[in-house]
Write a protein that holds these residues in place. Structure first.
Motif, PDB file in Angstrom:
ATOM      1  N   VAL A 105       0.880  -1.171  -0.113  1.00  0.00           N
ATOM      2  CA  VAL A 105      -0.140  -0.023  -0.122  1.00  0.00           C
ATOM      3  C   VAL A 105       0.952   1.350  -0.101  1.00  0.00           C
ATOM      4  O   VAL A 105       1.836   1.275   0.785  1.00  0.00           O
ATOM      5  CB  VAL A 105      -0.810   0.047   1.275  1.00  0.00           C
ATOM      6  CG1 VAL A 105      -1.807   1.372   1.240  1.00  0.00           C
ATOM      7  CG2 VAL A 105      -1.896  -1.129   1.297  1.00  0.00           C
ATOM      8  N   SER A 106       0.506   2.262  -0.944  1.00  0.00           N
ATOM      9  CA  SER A 106       1.113   3.662  -0.644  1.00  0.00           C
ATOM     10  C   SER A 106       0.252   4.727  -0.640  1.00  0.00           C
ATOM     11  O   SER A 106      -0.719   4.411  -1.174  1.00  0.00           O
ATOM     12  CB  SER A 106       1.955   3.651  -1.835  1.00  0.00           C
ATOM     13  OG  SER A 106       1.515   3.601  -3.178  1.00  0.00           O
ATOM     14  N   PHE A 107       0.628   5.902  -0.416  1.00  0.00           N
ATOM     15  CA  PHE A 107      -0.177   6.954  -0.412  1.00  0.00           C
ATOM     16  C   PHE A 107       0.305   8.130  -0.886  1.00  0.00           C
ATOM     17  O   PHE A 107       1.636   8.437  -0.418  1.00  0.00           O
ATOM     18  CB  PHE A 107      -0.835   7.156   1.112  1.00  0.00           C
ATOM     19  CG  PHE A 107      -1.832   8.327   1.350  1.00  0.00           C
ATOM     20  CD1 PHE A 107      -2.615   8.348   0.511  1.00  0.00           C
ATOM     21  CD2 PHE A 107      -1.322   9.276   2.080  1.00  0.00           C
ATOM     22  CE1 PHE A 107      -3.645   9.791   0.512  1.00  0.00           C
ATOM     23  CE2 PHE A 107      -2.183  10.399   2.325  1.00  0.00           C
ATOM     24  CZ  PHE A 107      -3.341  10.832   1.690  1.00  0.00           C
ATOM     25  N   THR A 108      -0.283   8.867  -1.864  1.00  0.00           N
ATOM     26  CA  THR A 108       0.435  10.062  -2.489  1.00  0.00           C
ATOM     27  C   THR A 108      -0.344  11.258  -2.253  1.00  0.00           C
ATOM     28  O   THR A 108      -1.706  11.097  -2.515  1.00  0.00           O
ATOM     29  CB  THR A 108       0.642   9.599  -3.848  1.00  0.00           C
ATOM     30  OG1 THR A 108       1.309   8.450  -3.741  1.00  0.00           O
ATOM     31  CG2 THR A 108       1.257  10.906  -4.402  1.00  0.00           C
ATOM     32  N   ILE A 109       0.153  12.368  -1.969  1.00  0.00           N
ATOM     33  CA  ILE A 109      -0.626  13.688  -1.817  1.00  0.00           C
ATOM     34  C   ILE A 109       0.308  14.443  -2.667  1.00  0.00           C
ATOM     35  O   ILE A 109       1.248  14.732  -2.985  1.00  0.00           O
ATOM     36  CB  ILE A 109      -0.433  14.536  -0.884  1.00  0.00           C
ATOM     37  CG1 ILE A 109      -1.181  13.747   0.579  1.00  0.00           C
ATOM     38  CG2 ILE A 109      -0.879  15.922  -0.487  1.00  0.00           C
ATOM     39  CD1 ILE A 109      -1.039  14.230   2.104  1.00  0.00           C
ATOM     40  N   LYS A 154       4.216   4.440   3.055  1.00  0.00           N
ATOM     41  CA  LYS A 154       5.049   5.808   2.711  1.00  0.00           C
ATOM     42  C   LYS A 154       3.963   6.761   1.959  1.00  0.00           C
ATOM     43  O   LYS A 154       3.463   6.493   0.986  1.00  0.00           O
ATOM     44  CB  LYS A 154       6.263   5.527   1.964  1.00  0.00           C
ATOM     45  CG  LYS A 154       7.608   5.184   3.020  1.00  0.00           C
ATOM     46  CD  LYS A 154       7.553   3.935   3.454  1.00  0.00           C
ATOM     47  CE  LYS A 154       7.527   2.775   2.785  1.00  0.00           C
ATOM     48  NZ  LYS A 154       7.436   1.490   3.312  1.00  0.00           N
ATOM     49  N   CYS A 155       4.264   7.990   2.360  1.00  0.00           N
ATOM     50  CA  CYS A 155       3.488   9.156   1.686  1.00  0.00           C
ATOM     51  C   CYS A 155       4.678  10.361   1.223  1.00  0.00           C
ATOM     52  O   CYS A 155       4.779  11.243   2.277  1.00  0.00           O
ATOM     53  CB  CYS A 155       2.554   9.778   2.494  1.00  0.00           C
ATOM     54  SG  CYS A 155       1.647  11.132   1.486  1.00  0.00           S
ATOM     55  N   PRO A 156       5.526  10.350   0.282  1.00  0.00           N
ATOM     56  CA  PRO A 156       5.202   9.306  -0.920  1.00  0.00           C
ATOM     57  C   PRO A 156       6.418   8.242  -0.713  1.00  0.00           C
ATOM     58  O   PRO A 156       7.285   8.299   0.045  1.00  0.00           O
ATOM     59  CB  PRO A 156       5.487  10.245  -2.213  1.00  0.00           C
ATOM     60  CG  PRO A 156       6.742  11.262  -1.735  1.00  0.00           C
ATOM     61  CD  PRO A 156       6.287  11.581  -0.034  1.00  0.00           C
ATOM     62  N   THR A 157       6.210   7.149  -1.601  1.00  0.00           N
ATOM     63  CA  THR A 157       7.489   6.396  -1.624  1.00  0.00           C
ATOM     64  C   THR A 157       8.549   7.158  -2.478  1.00  0.00           C
ATOM     65  O   THR A 157       8.234   8.053  -3.122  1.00  0.00           O
ATOM     66  CB  THR A 157       6.923   5.197  -2.339  1.00  0.00           C
ATOM     67  OG1 THR A 157       6.570   5.633  -3.854  1.00  0.00           O
ATOM     68  CG2 THR A 157       5.755   4.342  -1.983  1.00  0.00           C
ATOM     69  N   VAL A 158       9.543   6.458  -2.482  1.00  0.00           N
ATOM     70  CA  VAL A 158      10.710   6.928  -3.086  1.00  0.00           C
ATOM     71  C   VAL A 158      10.565   7.121  -4.821  1.00  0.00           C
ATOM     72  O   VAL A 158      11.047   7.905  -5.539  1.00  0.00           O
ATOM     73  CB  VAL A 158      12.002   6.470  -2.821  1.00  0.00           C
ATOM     74  CG1 VAL A 158      12.204   4.995  -3.534  1.00  0.00           C
ATOM     75  CG2 VAL A 158      13.170   7.220  -3.354  1.00  0.00           C
ATOM     76  N   ALA A 188      -6.862  14.306   4.639  1.00  0.00           N
ATOM     77  CA  ALA A 188      -6.948  13.986   6.096  1.00  0.00           C
ATOM     78  C   ALA A 188      -7.633  12.576   5.923  1.00  0.00           C
ATOM     79  O   ALA A 188      -7.008  11.479   6.553  1.00  0.00           O
ATOM     80  CB  ALA A 188      -7.738  14.878   7.073  1.00  0.00           C
ATOM     81  N   GLN A 189      -8.565  12.361   4.992  1.00  0.00           N
ATOM     82  CA  GLN A 189      -9.185  11.121   4.962  1.00  0.00           C
ATOM     83  C   GLN A 189      -8.539  10.183   4.417  1.00  0.00           C
ATOM     84  O   GLN A 189      -8.504   8.931   4.579  1.00  0.00           O
ATOM     85  CB  GLN A 189     -10.466  11.538   3.812  1.00  0.00           C
ATOM     86  CG  GLN A 189     -11.523  11.974   4.396  1.00  0.00           C
ATOM     87  CD  GLN A 189     -12.700  12.699   3.526  1.00  0.00           C
ATOM     88  OE1 GLN A 189     -12.579  12.291   2.598  1.00  0.00           O
ATOM     89  NE2 GLN A 189     -13.496  13.395   3.881  1.00  0.00           N
ATOM     90  N   GLY A 190      -7.423  10.520   3.461  1.00  0.00           N
ATOM     91  CA  GLY A 190      -6.354   9.832   2.850  1.00  0.00           C
ATOM     92  C   GLY A 190      -5.549   9.459   3.987  1.00  0.00           C
ATOM     93  O   GLY A 190      -5.212   7.986   3.964  1.00  0.00           O
ATOM     94  N   LEU A 191      -5.052   9.870   4.616  1.00  0.00           N
ATOM     95  CA  LEU A 191      -4.289   9.453   5.909  1.00  0.00           C
ATOM     96  C   LEU A 191      -4.928   8.542   6.889  1.00  0.00           C
ATOM     97  O   LEU A 191      -4.090   7.491   7.016  1.00  0.00           O
ATOM     98  CB  LEU A 191      -3.658  10.850   6.640  1.00  0.00           C
ATOM     99  CG  LEU A 191      -2.603  11.639   6.059  1.00  0.00           C
ATOM    100  CD1 LEU A 191      -2.260  12.829   7.062  1.00  0.00           C
ATOM    101  CD2 LEU A 191      -1.180  10.746   5.954  1.00  0.00           C
ATOM    102  N   VAL A 192      -5.986   8.858   7.147  1.00  0.00           N
ATOM    103  CA  VAL A 192      -6.735   8.051   7.857  1.00  0.00           C
ATOM    104  C   VAL A 192      -6.980   6.641   7.221  1.00  0.00           C
ATOM    105  O   VAL A 192      -6.957   5.470   7.775  1.00  0.00           O
ATOM    106  CB  VAL A 192      -8.014   8.718   8.367  1.00  0.00           C
ATOM    107  CG1 VAL A 192      -9.093   7.678   9.076  1.00  0.00           C
ATOM    108  CG2 VAL A 192      -7.875   9.951   9.262  1.00  0.00           C
TER     109      VAL A 192
END
Length: 372
Positions: A139-143, A315-319, A211-215
């Protein structure tokens, strides 16, 4: 010295700048010096009240703040341009995701850069290590933040369009200020009796979505005792907007702040590559720091970054996404035929490409004209 193509591009942009209108032309009501001083005092006070602020670093007080640089009144933007920019965001984010997960494409893009850019080479080595090992976390998360500027599309400036400046995939700041500026500009327009409709200054609730994405990322980690780690620098309060958004959604989620020097001392690893900071398991790492060469003064910082990338934390973001946000990627994506590698819909390709501006390779052959 510029090529003929570059010169034409510069001439066109200089002509566009000459058509920029002063505030009096946009709003039809000039301000006297006395009224301007009063407006500045009241609007900057309102900005502070609404959180449009930044820290002052050269002070003995840790929490001293001042207003961020803002315009007194909102810039006028055609509604069709705003709708276009908003409609393209999912397509842009999907594009970046696909680029970051296309190892061969990334390798082609950076092949001529790694020998001359030491910082990018260090990040690439981390990326290669994690890629070869296989990620510990799927899983990864990106802003992201996509930056545009306006450009006239007709000689008289009657029609405008948005052109992409860059897309930020790392520490994409400004969301908190963007949230608060709606109220600030509604206030300034009201003070000066400029009429406007509410929908002309639409609500901007970007903090809620981020914030919803982080949660959601924290929930996907599936450990209610794990924390969200904000990797921060001392001089910016921007990340506090995100923490407030998380707190309002779920008060049980603990957010911790750490700097690189603190993490070098406090970070360790548990079984199955769990990331542990000061005894707490980390579910999500949000980087607000670590995007610039000056953030890595020694090998210890690169070793730290590699350790976090190899961990089970989300990670937000991955490398990989960090690298996908480099200007080199943006330049290559603007070349003919490249978008087709990632997007099948010809209408989407056309719309994205319409936002591109002239981007020039530094290692390309340049044809000089007889005059400079």
């Amino acid at each position: 010295m510029y090529s003929d193509v570059q010169k034409d591009d510069l001439k066109r942009r200089n002509a566009d700048m000459s058509r920029v209108k002063p505030v009096e032309e946009d709003y039809g009501k000039p301000l006297t010096p006395e009224r301007l001083d009063e407006m500045i005092q009241r609007v900057t006070g309102w900005a502070l009240l609404n959180g449009a602020q930044r820290k002052i670093t050269a002070t003995e007080f840790r929490e001293r703040v001042e207003p961020v640089a803002i315009t007194l009144f909102p810039s006028i933007l055609p509604v069709d341009v705003l709708r276009k920019a908003k409609s393209l965001q999912t397509s842009f984010q999907t594009l970046i995701y696909k680029v970051a997960n296309d190892h061969e494409f990334m390798k082609e893009c950076f092949s001529g850069l790694l020998s001359v850019d030491a910082f990018t080479k260090q990040l690439w080595d981390i990326y290669e290590t994690v890629t070869n090992e296989g990620p510990a976390q799927e899983v990864s998360f990106t802003i992201t933040r996509n930056d545009f500027m306006m450009e006239s599309t007709e000689e008289d400036g009657a029609k405008q369009d948005c052109k992409q400046v860059e897309i930020n995939t790392f520490a994409a700041s400004g969301c908190g200020v963007a949230n608060s500026m709606v109220d600030v500009h509604r206030y300034s327009l009201s003070l000066q009796d400029f009429p406007f409709e509410e929908e002309q200054l639409p609500e901007n609730n970007s903090i809620d979505g981020l914030a919803q994405g982080l949660v959601k990322a924290w929930q996907l980690y599936k450990n209610k005792r794990a924390v969200i780690l904000f990797v921060v620098e001392p001089c910016t309060p921007d990340h506090r907007w995100l923490e407030r958004g998380v707190y309002r959604l779920d008060r049980s989620i603990k957010v911790i702040y750490r700097t690189f020097p603190q993490l070098i001392i406090q970070m360790s690893f548990g079984e199955n590559r769990k990331l542990i900071v000061d005894g707490a398991e980390v579910a999500v790492v949000y980087y607000r720091y670590g995007y610039a060469p000056k953030h890595y003064p020694t090998d210890a910082e690169f070793k730290l970054r590699l350790g976090m990338e190899r961990s089970r934390a989300i990670k937000c973001p991955t490398v990989a996404v960090h690298l996908a946000g480099c200007k080199k990627i943006q330049q290559v994506l603007a070349e003919p035929g490249v978008l087709e590698r990632f997007i099948d819909d010809t209408d989407v390709i056309k719309d994205i490409r319409s936002t591109f501006v002239g981007l020039y390779r530094l290692d390309a052959e340049i044809i000089y004209s007889e005059t400079t």
